[in-house]
Design an enzyme around this catalytic site. Structure first.
Site, PDB file in Angstrom:
ATOM      1  N   GLY A 173      42.061  35.083  30.125  1.00  0.00           N
ATOM      2  CA  GLY A 173      41.418  35.736  31.263  1.00  0.00           C
ATOM      3  C   GLY A 173      40.298  36.648  30.814  1.00  0.00           C
ATOM      4  N   PRO A 174      39.482  37.100  31.770  1.00  0.00           N
ATOM      5  CA  PRO A 174      38.361  37.979  31.450  1.00  0.00           C
ATOM      6  C   PRO A 174      38.850  39.305  30.861  1.00  0.00           C
ATOM      7  CG  PRO A 174      38.303  37.286  33.763  1.00  0.00           C
ATOM      8  CD  PRO A 174      39.604  36.856  33.218  1.00  0.00           C
ATOM      9  N   PRO A 175      37.977  40.023  30.159  1.00  0.00           N
ATOM     10  CA  PRO A 175      38.353  41.307  29.574  1.00  0.00           C
ATOM     11  C   PRO A 175      38.786  42.299  30.653  1.00  0.00           C
ATOM     12  CG  PRO A 175      36.172  40.628  28.829  1.00  0.00           C
ATOM     13  CD  PRO A 175      36.584  39.657  29.881  1.00  0.00           C
ATOM     14  N   GLY A 176      39.779  43.077  30.345  1.00  0.00           N
ATOM     15  CA  GLY A 176      40.164  44.154  31.258  1.00  0.00           C
ATOM     16  C   GLY A 176      41.090  43.746  32.380  1.00  0.00           C
TER      17      GLY A 176
ATOM     18  N   GLY B  84      44.227  42.924  32.017  1.00  0.00           N
ATOM     19  CA  GLY B  84      45.610  43.323  31.774  1.00  0.00           C
ATOM     20  C   GLY B  84      46.389  42.387  30.863  1.00  0.00           C
ATOM     21  N   LYS B  85      45.714  41.665  30.008  1.00  0.00           N
ATOM     22  CA  LYS B  85      46.424  40.748  29.100  1.00  0.00           C
ATOM     23  C   LYS B  85      47.276  41.526  28.103  1.00  0.00           C
ATOM     24  CE  LYS B  85      42.552  38.792  27.794  1.00  0.00           C
ATOM     25  NZ  LYS B  85      41.616  39.483  28.698  1.00  0.00           N
TER      26      LYS B  85
ATOM     27  N   GLU C  31      15.130  50.579  50.639  1.00  0.00           N
ATOM     28  CA  GLU C  31      16.579  50.530  50.875  1.00  0.00           C
ATOM     29  C   GLU C  31      16.892  50.223  52.334  1.00  0.00           C
ATOM     30  OE1 GLU C  31      18.547  50.246  48.557  1.00  0.00           O
ATOM     31  OE2 GLU C  31      17.205  50.894  46.962  1.00  0.00           O
TER      32      GLU C  31
ATOM     33  N   ASP D 152      16.603  43.034  42.465  1.00  0.00           N
ATOM     34  CA  ASP D 152      16.836  42.213  43.650  1.00  0.00           C
ATOM     35  C   ASP D 152      16.337  40.802  43.395  1.00  0.00           C
ATOM     36  OD1 ASP D 152      17.576  44.602  44.775  1.00  0.00           O
ATOM     37  OD2 ASP D 152      15.649  44.941  45.759  1.00  0.00           O
TER      38      ASP D 152
HETATM   39  P1  ADP Z   1      42.748  43.005  28.473  1.00  0.00           P
HETATM   40  O1  ADP Z   1      43.689  42.998  27.329  1.00  0.00           O
HETATM   41  O2  ADP Z   1      42.938  41.862  29.414  1.00  0.00           O
HETATM   42  O3  ADP Z   1      41.312  43.147  28.096  1.00  0.00           O
HETATM   43  P2  ADP Z   1      44.119  45.420  29.060  1.00  0.00           P
HETATM   44  O4  ADP Z   1      45.491  44.911  29.152  1.00  0.00           O
HETATM   45  O5  ADP Z   1      43.750  46.082  27.797  1.00  0.00           O
HETATM   46  O6  ADP Z   1      43.076  44.277  29.370  1.00  0.00           O
HETATM   47  O7  ADP Z   1      43.866  46.375  30.295  1.00  0.00           O
HETATM   48  C1  ADP Z   1      43.204  47.586  30.158  1.00  0.00           C
HETATM   49  C2  ADP Z   1      43.752  48.597  31.116  1.00  0.00           C
HETATM   50  O8  ADP Z   1      43.486  48.220  32.461  1.00  0.00           O
HETATM   51  C3  ADP Z   1      45.244  48.719  31.042  1.00  0.00           C
HETATM   52  O9  ADP Z   1      45.613  49.644  30.090  1.00  0.00           O
HETATM   53  C4  ADP Z   1      45.612  49.191  32.447  1.00  0.00           C
HETATM   54  O10 ADP Z   1      45.483  50.587  32.527  1.00  0.00           O
HETATM   55  C5  ADP Z   1      44.541  48.575  33.297  1.00  0.00           C
HETATM   56  N1  ADP Z   1      45.016  47.365  33.947  1.00  0.00           N
HETATM   57  C6  ADP Z   1      44.510  46.128  33.810  1.00  0.00           C
HETATM   58  N2  ADP Z   1      45.154  45.245  34.578  1.00  0.00           N
HETATM   59  C7  ADP Z   1      46.111  45.922  35.226  1.00  0.00           C
HETATM   60  C8  ADP Z   1      47.118  45.557  36.174  1.00  0.00           C
HETATM   61  N3  ADP Z   1      47.252  44.309  36.601  1.00  0.00           N
HETATM   62  N4  ADP Z   1      47.924  46.534  36.609  1.00  0.00           N
HETATM   63  C9  ADP Z   1      47.800  47.789  36.198  1.00  0.00           C
HETATM   64  N5  ADP Z   1      46.889  48.192  35.307  1.00  0.00           N
HETATM   65  C10 ADP Z   1      46.026  47.288  34.821  1.00  0.00           C
HETATM   66 ZN    ZN Z   2      16.457  46.691  46.199  1.00  0.00          ZN
END
Ligand code: ADP
Ligand code: ZN
Ligand code: MG
Length: 649
Positions: A247-250, A252-253, A469, A545
């Site tokens: 999955g994409p970064p961030g 929750g992997k 705007e 834009d």
């Molecule tokens: P990844 O490994 O996919 O890049 P992370 O697991 O490191 O992402 O997620 C970073 C932070 O984002 C986590 O520490 C958490 O605080 C928050 N986060 C991401 N997804 C969730 C989720 N589904 N529920 C709660 N917190 C989440």
């Molecule tokens: Zn604009």
């Protein structure tokens, strides 16, 4: 966040065994250098001295040529009074040398005599010496600090060795910090302490992961494997060895992997793929070995390899091949095949580039499961906000749904960040609770950057921004299917915008129709159109834009099959799905030129539409722009009020 506990026990036993040979090696080198120096310096000092016979010494004393003597334990050093004496001695010595030929002359370096020339002779047991010296008025003394064998030994051996040890210490410490915690060249690959973290209990559960229900479902099966392996064994099912979180970064992997460990209450080994691959070939492989050996001791446990694409990149389609990475990957594959899944080691890995992974990693028996971790949808975002908001004190009026609506496309990490930003803002403004406004402002900070109040626009620029705007806002509001306006502002932001219009959809959309796309493009181009309508001029403020609109129009032609000219022909293929990668054009060059023409036509039509829309509503445009100039920020509600007043009037 739980502090990661480095695995001390896994390392402690190996540490002394690992460090000692290096210090020993270093000290041996030191010893050799000390020996060489001692011999060299000894010779050099000896070079400066000229040895004479005892008889000659007595003769010199008697003839009154000696200025002073220094009586040491095993020798007597003497200096002469003047040049004449020195020359005389030199003469005698030369004669001696000639007489004795090469048969071991006692004379060294006669050419070097100078003012400080020191002669010496062996010390004999000569009771009359003192009297003789006194009689001939020779100054004589014995050194007070006698060079006894122990001090001698300390100063010429122990002391230099200590210095070498100090050097060793300093060099190693520098080296270690520069090499990112590794013990330097001598122990690359053996050290493992810093290359993975081990947490006995992550303390994270599935409750901490909001949304992601499908991912949680497939992973809870894994938890069950770790919990009660017998259940599966009796029926003859083989437990999967690993799962790949994609999955994409961030999204929750990492969090999910920790939650699996937390739910199963097993140790969690965490390591990052990129840290595994060093510049030395073979290092990564030995680290993989170490890690699996350590994990086997602690089974059942979970090994989590983050960013596995750093090691697991497909081995072909490489320009220069990377031996180190290949070896590491091969070792990983071997280890994965090597352990029986009944051991209770589960390997989780995360990647956002599943397309580049080596096929060998993905075959059954290795990472045979793939768990997709998507960006959260509306409900997911709301849930994530709720999970993170548990940690802050909230005002009763907070509405997560509104925030979730405004944050389409945001990941879990973004949302966690927004909640924190909101809490920080509340503190800054001296409140004890987070209110809705804090959250909305936090969303804007994440999207557009912080407000930049010190950027002063000149009045003409400001006017232009305001009209620009309001142009966007009007085009959104006046077109059928346009997104409702949430806010218009001309307060500059740190991420470069001089003002912006925030739209807030009423619901989460998964599909967009052709007419909605055209509406969107028109709204994007309406900023420029407003400048044109009001000032007959253009500004550079429209570049974002234009970029966005062009991207949309291009996708319509090349991906969505929405142009009359090409119909449903796919002209671009998407590169990496989970990162914002480029699309690759797949058709011929001649077609490429046609595509450009088609895109330009769509943009032209939309722009014409925007111009027309604003010309017709020019008074509204002016009225709202004046209001915005005065207030700097107006809400969507206020905007609609002014707009509807005009309509009904
Ligand atoms: P990844 O490994 O996919 O890049 P992370 O697991 O490191 O992402 O997620 C970073 C932070 O984002 C986590 O520490 C958490 O605080 C928050 N986060 C991401 N997804 C969730 C989720 N589904 N529920 C709660 N917190 C989440
Ligand atoms: Zn604009
Ligand atoms: Mg991660």
């Amino acid at each position: 966040m739980e502090p990661n506990q480095n695995d001390k026990s896994g390392d402690g036993s190996g540490k002394s065994g690992r460090n000692n040979p290096n210090i020993a090696g270093f000290l041996i080198i030191g010893l050799v250098i000390t020996f060489v120096l001692n011999t060299f310096i000894g010779n050099w000092v000896a070079d400066r001295k000229v040895q004479i016979e005892y008889g000659q010494f007595i003769q010199l004393v008697e003839s009154g040529s000696v200025r002073q003597v220094q009586i040491e334990t095993d020798q007597i050093a003497l200096t002469l009074k003047n040049d004449a004496d020195r020359n005389r001695v030199a003469g005698i010595l030369r004669l001696d040398a000639a007489a004795r030929d090469a048969g071991g002359p006692l004379v060294l370096n006669q050419g070097r005599q100078s003012d400080h020339q020191v002669y010496y002779t062996g010390r004999l047991d000569d009771p009359g010496l003192t009297e003789r010296l006194i009689a001939n008025e020779v100054a004589f003394y014995k050194p007070i600090i006698r060079s006894n064998p122990i001090t001698n030994f300390v100063s010429s051996w122990i002391f230099p060795l200590l210095i070498f040890y100090g050097l060793y210490y300093i060099i190693m410490r520098n080296f270690t910090s520069r090499m990112g915690g590794l013990g330097g060249m001598m122990q690359v690959g053996k050290s493992k302490a810093k290359h993975y973290d081990m947490e006995k209990n992550t303390g994270v559960t599935f409750n901490d992961v909001a949304g992601q229900d499908e991912a949680k479902e497939s992973l809870s099966e894994m938890v069950d494997f770790l919990h009660s392996p017998e259940k599966y064994r009796t029926i003859g099912a083989i437990q999967p060895k690993g799962a790949l979180l994609v999955g994409p970064p961030g999204t929750g992997k990492t969090l999910l992997a920790k939650a699996v460990a937390g739910e199963a209450k097993v140790p969690f080994f965490f390591l990052s793929g990129s840290e595994f691959v060093e510049m030395y070939v073979g290092v990564g492989a030995s680290r993989v070995r170490d890690l699996f050996a350590e994990a086997a001791k602690r089974a059942p446990c979970i090994i989590f390899i983050d960013e596995i694409d750093a090691i697991g990149k497909s081995r072909d389609n490489q320009l220069g091949s990377n031996d180190e990475r290949e070896q590491t990957l091969n070792q990983l594959l071997a280890e994965m095949d090597g352990f029986a899944s009944s051991k209770g080691i589960l390997i989780l890995a995360a990647t956002n580039r599943p397309d580049v992974l080596d096929k060998a990693l993905l075959r059954p028996g290795r990472f045979d499961r793939r768990v997709i971790v998507e960006k959260p949808d509306l409900v997911g975002r709301e849930a994530i906000l709720a999970v993170h908001a548990k940690k802050v004190s909230l005002d009763a009026g907070v509405d997560f749904r509104e925030i979730a609506l405004a944050t389409s496309g945001a990941t879990g990490a973004d949302l966690a960040n927004m909640v924190n930003e909101a809490a920080l803002r509340a503190v800054r403004l001296g409140r004890t609770r987070v209110i809705q406004e804090d959250l909305i402002e936090a969303v804007e900070v994440v999207i557009a950057g912080k407000e930049k109040k010190d950027r002063i626009l000149n009045p003409r620029e400001k006017r232009m921004v305001a009209f620009h705007e309001v142009g966007h806002a009007l085009a959104s509001a006046l077109q059928k299917g346009g997104q409702p306006v949430h806010k218009i502002t001309i307060v500059p932001r740190t991420m470069g915008s001089l003002g912006y219009t925030m739209n807030m959809p009423e619901e989460e959309r998964y599909l967009m129709t052709r007419s909605e796309l055209l509406t969107r493009i028109t709204a994007l181009l309406a900023g420029r159109a407003a400048e044109d309508v009001e000032f007959g001029e253009m500004s550079t403020g429209a570049s974002n834009d234009i970029e966005e609109a062009t991207k949309l129009a291009r996708s319509m032609v090349t991906q969505y099959g929405m142009s009359d000219k090409f119909g449903m022909m796919s002209l671009e293929s998407r590169q990496n799905q989970y990162l914002d990668g480029r699309n690759v054009f797949t058709a011929s060059e001649a077609t490429g030129a046609d595509v450009d023409r088609e895109v330009s036509r769509i943009l032209g039509e939309c722009y014409a539409k925007a111009l027309e829309l604003l010309r017709v509503n020019r008074e509204k445009l002016r009225e709202i722009a004046e209001c915005l100039l005065e207030k700097e920020t107006i809400s969507g509600v206020r905007f609609m009020e002014i707009l509807q007043d005009r309509k009904t009037a």
